[in-house]
Design a protein around this motif. Sequence first.
Motif, PDB file in Angstrom:
ATOM      1  N   ALA A  49     129.166  18.373 -72.639  1.00 40.18           N
ATOM      2  CA  ALA A  49     128.833  17.106 -71.980  1.00 40.18           C
ATOM      3  C   ALA A  49     128.342  17.344 -70.553  1.00 40.18           C
ATOM      4  N   VAL A  50     129.030  18.225 -69.817  1.00 34.46           N
ATOM      5  CA  VAL A  50     128.645  18.507 -68.433  1.00 34.46           C
ATOM      6  C   VAL A  50     127.296  19.214 -68.388  1.00 34.46           C
ATOM      7  N   VAL A  51     127.134  20.259 -69.180  1.00 30.13           N
ATOM      8  CA  VAL A  51     125.875  20.998 -69.190  1.00 30.13           C
ATOM      9  C   VAL A  51     124.720  20.069 -69.551  1.00 30.13           C
ATOM     10  N   GLU A  52     124.875  19.312 -70.615  1.00 29.86           N
ATOM     11  CA  GLU A  52     123.790  18.423 -71.040  1.00 29.86           C
ATOM     12  C   GLU A  52     123.489  17.347 -70.004  1.00 29.86           C
ATOM     13  N   ARG A  53     124.507  16.779 -69.380  1.00 23.60           N
ATOM     14  CA  ARG A  53     124.271  15.712 -68.389  1.00 23.60           C
ATOM     15  C   ARG A  53     123.536  16.277 -67.177  1.00 23.60           C
ATOM     16  N   ILE A  54     123.908  17.470 -66.730  1.00 21.42           N
ATOM     17  CA  ILE A  54     123.216  18.062 -65.580  1.00 21.42           C
ATOM     18  C   ILE A  54     121.785  18.445 -65.960  1.00 21.42           C
ATOM     19  N   VAL A  55     121.601  19.019 -67.134  1.00 23.59           N
ATOM     20  CA  VAL A  55     120.245  19.355 -67.585  1.00 23.59           C
ATOM     21  C   VAL A  55     119.411  18.080 -67.718  1.00 23.59           C
ATOM     22  N   HIS A  56     119.990  17.041 -68.301  1.00 25.10           N
ATOM     23  CA  HIS A  56     119.290  15.760 -68.429  1.00 25.10           C
ATOM     24  C   HIS A  56     118.911  15.208 -67.058  1.00 25.10           C
ATOM     25  N   THR A  57     119.826  15.255 -66.118  1.00 27.32           N
ATOM     26  CA  THR A  57     119.605  14.698 -64.784  1.00 27.32           C
ATOM     27  C   THR A  57     118.519  15.441 -64.024  1.00 27.32           C
ATOM     28  N   THR A  58     118.453  16.752 -64.216  1.00 25.92           N
ATOM     29  CA  THR A  58     117.522  17.582 -63.453  1.00 25.92           C
ATOM     30  C   THR A  58     116.266  17.960 -64.227  1.00 25.92           C
ATOM     31  N   ALA A  59     116.259  17.719 -65.537  1.00 23.76           N
ATOM     32  CA  ALA A  59     115.175  18.151 -66.421  1.00 23.76           C
ATOM     33  C   ALA A  59     114.954  19.661 -66.315  1.00 23.76           C
ATOM     34  N   ASP A  60     116.056  20.394 -66.180  1.00 25.62           N
ATOM     35  CA  ASP A  60     115.988  21.834 -65.988  1.00 25.62           C
ATOM     36  C   ASP A  60     117.003  22.532 -66.898  1.00 25.62           C
ATOM     37  N   PRO A  61     116.560  23.020 -68.065  1.00 25.77           N
ATOM     38  CA  PRO A  61     117.469  23.677 -69.004  1.00 25.77           C
ATOM     39  C   PRO A  61     118.107  24.954 -68.478  1.00 25.77           C
ATOM     40  N   THR A  62     117.575  25.548 -67.419  1.00 29.25           N
ATOM     41  CA  THR A  62     118.172  26.793 -66.928  1.00 29.25           C
ATOM     42  C   THR A  62     119.535  26.598 -66.278  1.00 29.25           C
ATOM     43  N   TRP A  63     119.913  25.347 -66.038  1.00 33.79           N
ATOM     44  CA  TRP A  63     121.269  25.091 -65.558  1.00 33.79           C
ATOM     45  C   TRP A  63     122.306  25.618 -66.551  1.00 33.79           C
ATOM     46  N   ALA A  64     121.968  25.630 -67.815  1.00 30.17           N
ATOM     47  CA  ALA A  64     122.936  26.044 -68.845  1.00 30.17           C
ATOM     48  C   ALA A  64     123.472  27.447 -68.585  1.00 30.17           C
ATOM     49  N   GLY A  65     122.650  28.346 -68.113  1.00 30.49           N
ATOM     50  CA  GLY A  65     123.102  29.699 -67.839  1.00 30.49           C
ATOM     51  C   GLY A  65     123.691  29.894 -66.456  1.00 30.49           C
ATOM     52  N   ASP A  66     123.633  28.871 -65.629  1.00 33.31           N
ATOM     53  CA  ASP A  66     124.085  28.958 -64.242  1.00 33.31           C
ATOM     54  C   ASP A  66     125.460  28.335 -64.028  1.00 33.31           C
TER      55      ASP A  66
END
Length: 191
Positions: A30-47
Amino acid sequence: MRTVHPIETESYAILRTRLDTADLPPLTRAVVERIVHTTADPTWAGDLVCDEDALRAGRAALLAGAPLIADVRMVAVGITARPSTVALDLAPVAEQGLTRSATGIRRAAQSHPDGAVWVIGNAPTALDELLRTGVRSPLVIGLPVGFVGSVAAKAALRDAGWPAISNRSERGGAAAAAAAVNALLYCEESA
């Protein structure tokens, strides 16, 4: 019950074609997806660095009405499901040797030494000061941004062993920090 706009539904559908989060634990997902959704940046997943037990404890505390302390108003405004205290508002001027953000965190910690959920999305000095206060918290969302001090502050949070969400890089910011809180509040997993 929150009403989800069709644009958000479509955005998550697109996100899931670009990023496979199926193997993540529910709150981490939920956290990873919400941050990726908010930023439109899938690389957050590895960070991102998330601990499912800490997320569960933070979510339970938020749902039980624990105080929510945001470092700055930009973070507080982005949290759509409940109010928060803005630490910076407690510091009209900086104390000697501190930034205004750190001063606000120090003052908020004096009022909330135990049980508050803390969300830092702006100044690394705010996270540094929070760690110095020794507050007891079910969850610290430590996502300050910047070239100066943010990586070190987030590493110090992880090294301290506090229940936390953080990331490894210089990026962060109000939108990501608020998104992490919103993810915990919107998630339908039982606490």
